[in-house]
Structures are given as C-alpha cells and as structure tokens.
Design an enzyme around this catalytic site. Structure first.
Site, PDB file in Angstrom:
ATOM      1  N   ARG A  90      13.202 -31.771  18.821  1.00 17.10           N
ATOM      2  CA  ARG A  90      13.170 -31.395  17.407  1.00 17.10           C
ATOM      3  C   ARG A  90      14.453 -30.706  16.964  1.00 17.10           C
ATOM      4  NH1 ARG A  90       7.857 -28.024  16.474  1.00 17.10           N
ATOM      5  NH2 ARG A  90       8.918 -27.698  14.473  1.00 17.10           N
ATOM      6  N   GLY A 127      -2.398 -21.879  16.864  1.00 13.27           N
ATOM      7  CA  GLY A 127      -3.759 -21.800  17.363  1.00 13.27           C
ATOM      8  C   GLY A 127      -4.336 -20.414  17.101  1.00 13.27           C
ATOM      9  N   ASN A 154      55.720  -0.004  19.934  1.00 12.44           N
ATOM     10  CA  ASN A 154      55.504  -0.552  18.599  1.00 12.44           C
ATOM     11  C   ASN A 154      55.890  -2.027  18.582  1.00 12.44           C
ATOM     12  OD1 ASN A 154      55.093   0.257  15.527  1.00 12.44           O
ATOM     13  ND2 ASN A 154      56.789  -1.185  15.630  1.00 12.44           N
TER      14      ASN A 154
END
Length: 458
Positions: A32, A152, A371
């Site tokens: 599915r 169910g 840096n």
C-alpha cells in the site's frame, strides 16, 4: 498438537522472575506504500520503523526474535544481532508468529508488529505486568482512537475481554464501541504455542489470524485483559499517509521531551528531530531547523533558523546559522561560529573559530581561534580522492580564498584575500596566491563604449 488442559499461565507462579520473549513480525511488503522496500524499512524519525520497535522492546524483553519474509536481507541486517526466522509463505499473522516458536522458550511471549513502531517501553512493561497478574492468561493492547473507523472492536465486560470483532462483521452496537484492537498479544509461552497451533484459516482470505487467539483463550476460560495506550503509540502504519501521521506523532513526542529536558524551541512545530538527536539543556533552537540522524548539541549552543544538521557534533556555546548546513563527520568546537550559507562536511572547526559567510569547508581540520573569510572554499575532491586541508590556530584566511588540498596553513598564518593556495604556508607567514594586477589606462571607458555601440547597432 498439545493436549488441552488448564491454562499453564493460571498454574504457574509469577512470584519468581520470569523470562520474556518478544516476537517482532516484519514480513510485510509495504504494498500500500507503493514501495520496493519492505514496510519495516520505511523511515520514521530518521531510522527504519523496525529499529524503533527493536530499541523499545530490548528495554523490556529478555529475548527478541524477528520474523521476516523471503529475500529481505536488508531487514535481517537491521535486526542483527537478534535472531531472524523467515516466513516462506505469507499465510497470516498467526502463521508468522508460529515461525518463531522455537525461540519462545519458557516464561511469557509477546507478539509485536514492525508497523506499530511507536509503542513505548513503558507501555510494553504495562502489558507484561498485566499478563503476570494472578489469573490473567492473555493481555492485549487497545486504544480509543479519535476515529475508530474500520479498526477491530474489543468487546469487554467489567474489564475482561470477551472477543474481538472485526469491523466488517460487527453489528451497529458493536461498531459503536470505541475501544479498538491494536493487535499486540502477550501470554505464557506454553499456552501461546497451543493456541497458535489451534488457529484455523476458515475465513474469506484463508489466512491464520493472530486475533483468533483471543477466542481460543476465552474458550479455555482464561481471563483476557486489555491494556490501553494512546492512539499515537499504537497506530498502525500501512500507507504513506499513515506514515506521515506517525511522523507527526513522533515529532511531537521528541519535541516535548527536548523541552522537558531544558531545550528552548522557539517554534516547536517547525523543528524536526531524529530519534537519536541528543540536545543538552540550555540550547536555543530557532524556527525551521532540521536535525538528521547522529546529531549531538551541547549546552549553551544556539542553532539559528533554517539550518540543517546531520551526523555532527556542536559543542558548548557554539552558534550555527542561520541558513547553515552541517554534514556528516563535522565537529563545531566550543564557542565557534558558523554563519549564514556556510557548509561543513567532515570538518573540525576549532574552539572559538569563525566561518561566518558563504563558505564551503570539506575534509578540513581547523585549529582554535582561526577566522575563515567569506567565500572561502577548500577544494577537497580531485574527481577520484578526497584530500585534507589543515589550518592551524589563530590563522586568518582572507575572503574568496581557494585552498587546494592537500595543503597545510600554519599557526598564525595569513592568506591574502582572493588567493589560490596550492602549497603549504608556514607558521606566521603571509601567503599571496593570485595573479599580478595590471591597470590599462582608459581601457575601462573604451570597453564600455564598444559594448554600448554593439548593443545599439543590434
């Protein structure tokens, strides 16, 4: 077949510790879901559904065994080191559970489903505790979903389950019952074996249904009890839509847990976490942040908006983002900064170092307090191999620098903006790696005039 008699669970004392086995049914094909991958392998919170169930079941049960279908090597690998048995023919859930009979051992056995991946260890503990109460021979999990739909129904009186009736077979009165079956059962191993062998396939599909065990237990005068848990824990996942619902439920759980542990989520509904995401207290996470698998964030860090992290470590008081991507194998040191449109891959950015703008750092080792200027790129890939760039402590890499690996930049070194660096730079050196600038008098004006004339003349 074993002879019928008084249920073993009723006769067995539960005062002594009893072993418990969990049988995980993972043979579903995921038809599915329109997927070529088995249903158990569909991703939820950054890991396969089966992995969630394995992790929680391992906290509760002494033994785990996984039932898979033929040609499911991927599922078998995920299940390791737990034993795996193969259901060669898909003849129903009771038939699948029976394939693991040799692993039941003594004590209690629970049958779980890989497509019920979010059952918590706490709920599994409650299921086991309910089964071990005096005179309880079979326990099952049930829920009261917002929309019972075609679940169910659990028919019970005074807390004792009488039967489970499928929606298609239910009367209007039974369909009005809001207590629904989640499919998970737990019983004494001896009784479970007998009931599974006695399940019949005289139904429309010709399959052996695990739910028929409830009828067999009631016929044996066994007390059957339902343990209720939240729908978000017990929901089944059989379609892409249901997978999305389960993901939403899991994300809510993960976000709430993070906030309970001291994490600030500015807009919780926009932050997506993986099941293994580890975030310490006093971390601030801004909106629209995604955490893939394998991320650790230490206390005091800030993850700014629209950042994507996976397989990385962010150390204390570091700042990441906005719009940063931190990829696998990267470590951002304490108090370091990674700014907007910066990508790190397999890179260590040292304590207090900065890469604030428009930069790619791949396969790099960068020391502390260095840096990295805007537009810097480490050229780490030559088309075949990856190479490392090493940058020392307190170095300064000027904007728009290209560092062609393998290359090393020393401590306190400076790379001039716009340089292409192909050779190592010693400690404290200044490196220029660009062509000599040449100025041509009046050529700028003449060039523009030539272009404008060309445009006007078509």
């Amino acid at each position: 077949m074993p002879e019928l008699g008084l249920p073993h669970a009723v006769m067995t004392s539960i005062s002594a510790p009893r072993p418990a086995t969990a049988v995980l049914l993972a043979a579903g094909l995921g038809t599915r879901m329109k997927s070529f991958r088995p249903k158990a392998m569909q991703s939820l919170g950054g890991r396969p559904m089966l992995a969630h169930l394995l992790a929680n079941a391992a906290e509760v049960f002494d033994r785990l065994v996984v039932v898979i279908g033929p040609d499911m090597e991927e599922v078998a690998e995920l299940a390791a080191p737990y034993p795996v048995v193969v259901q060669q023919e898909r003849l129903g859930t009771a038939h699948a559970a029976l394939q693991a009979e040799a692993w039941f051992g003594d004590g209690d056995v629970a049958v779980l489903y890989a497509d019920n991946p979010l059952i918590s260890a706490e709920t599994l503990n409650r299921l086991l505790e309910e089964r071990r109460k005096p005179d309880v021979g079979l326990a099952l999990l049930a829920m009261r979903p917002a929309d019972p739909a075609r679940y169910g129904r659990v028919v019970a009186q005074n807390g004792n389950v009488e039967r489970i009736v499928e929606w298609a077979d239910a009367t209007p009165e039974e369909r009005a019952i809001d207590l629904c079956n989640a499919g998970v059962l737990c019983a004494d191993a001896v009784d479970f074996r007998r009931w599974l062998h006695n399940v019949r396939n005289d139904n429309a599909k010709g399959e052996y249904y695990l739910t028929d065990v409830v009828d067999l237990a009631v016929a044996d005068s066994v007390q059957v009890r339902a343990v209720e848990a939240a729908e978000d824990e017990l929901r089944g996942v059989n379609s892409r839509a249901e997978l999305a619902q389960a993901e939403a439920a899991l994300q809510t759980r993960l976000r709430n847990k993070a906030m309970e542990n001291g994490v600030t989520l500015v807009a919780p509904e926009t932050v997506f976490l993986s099941a293994d995401t580890q975030i310490e207290a006093d971390v601030l996470i801004e909106p629209n942040v995604f955490f893939g698998p394998g991320v650790t964030v230490q206390s005091g860090a800030v993850i700014r908006a629209f950042s994507h992290l996976e397989g990385c470590e962010v150390q204390a008081n570091a700042i990441v983002g906005p719009y940063a991507r931190i990829r696998e194998g990267s470590t951002i040191g304490a108090s370091a900064r990674v700014g907007n449109f910066v990508e790190l891959k397999a890179t260590t950015l040292g304590e207090g170092s900065k890469a604030n703008h428009l930069t790619y750092l791949g396969n790099a080792e960068i020391g502390s307090h260095t840096n990295i200027g805007a537009g810097t790129i480490t050229c780490n890939y030559d088309g075949v191999f990856k190479h490392t760039t090493t940058i020392g402590e307190k170095a300064f890499i000027g904007s728009d620098s290209i560092l062609v690996a393998p290359v090393t930049i020393g401590d306190n070194a400076l790379v001039a903006a716009g340089s292409v660096i192909t050779k190592n730079v010693p400690d404290e050196a200044l490196a220029f790696g660009r062509a000599q600038q040449v100025n041509k008098a009046e050529m700028g004006r003449l060039f523009k005039e030539r272009l404008q004339a060309k445009k006007e003349n078509g």
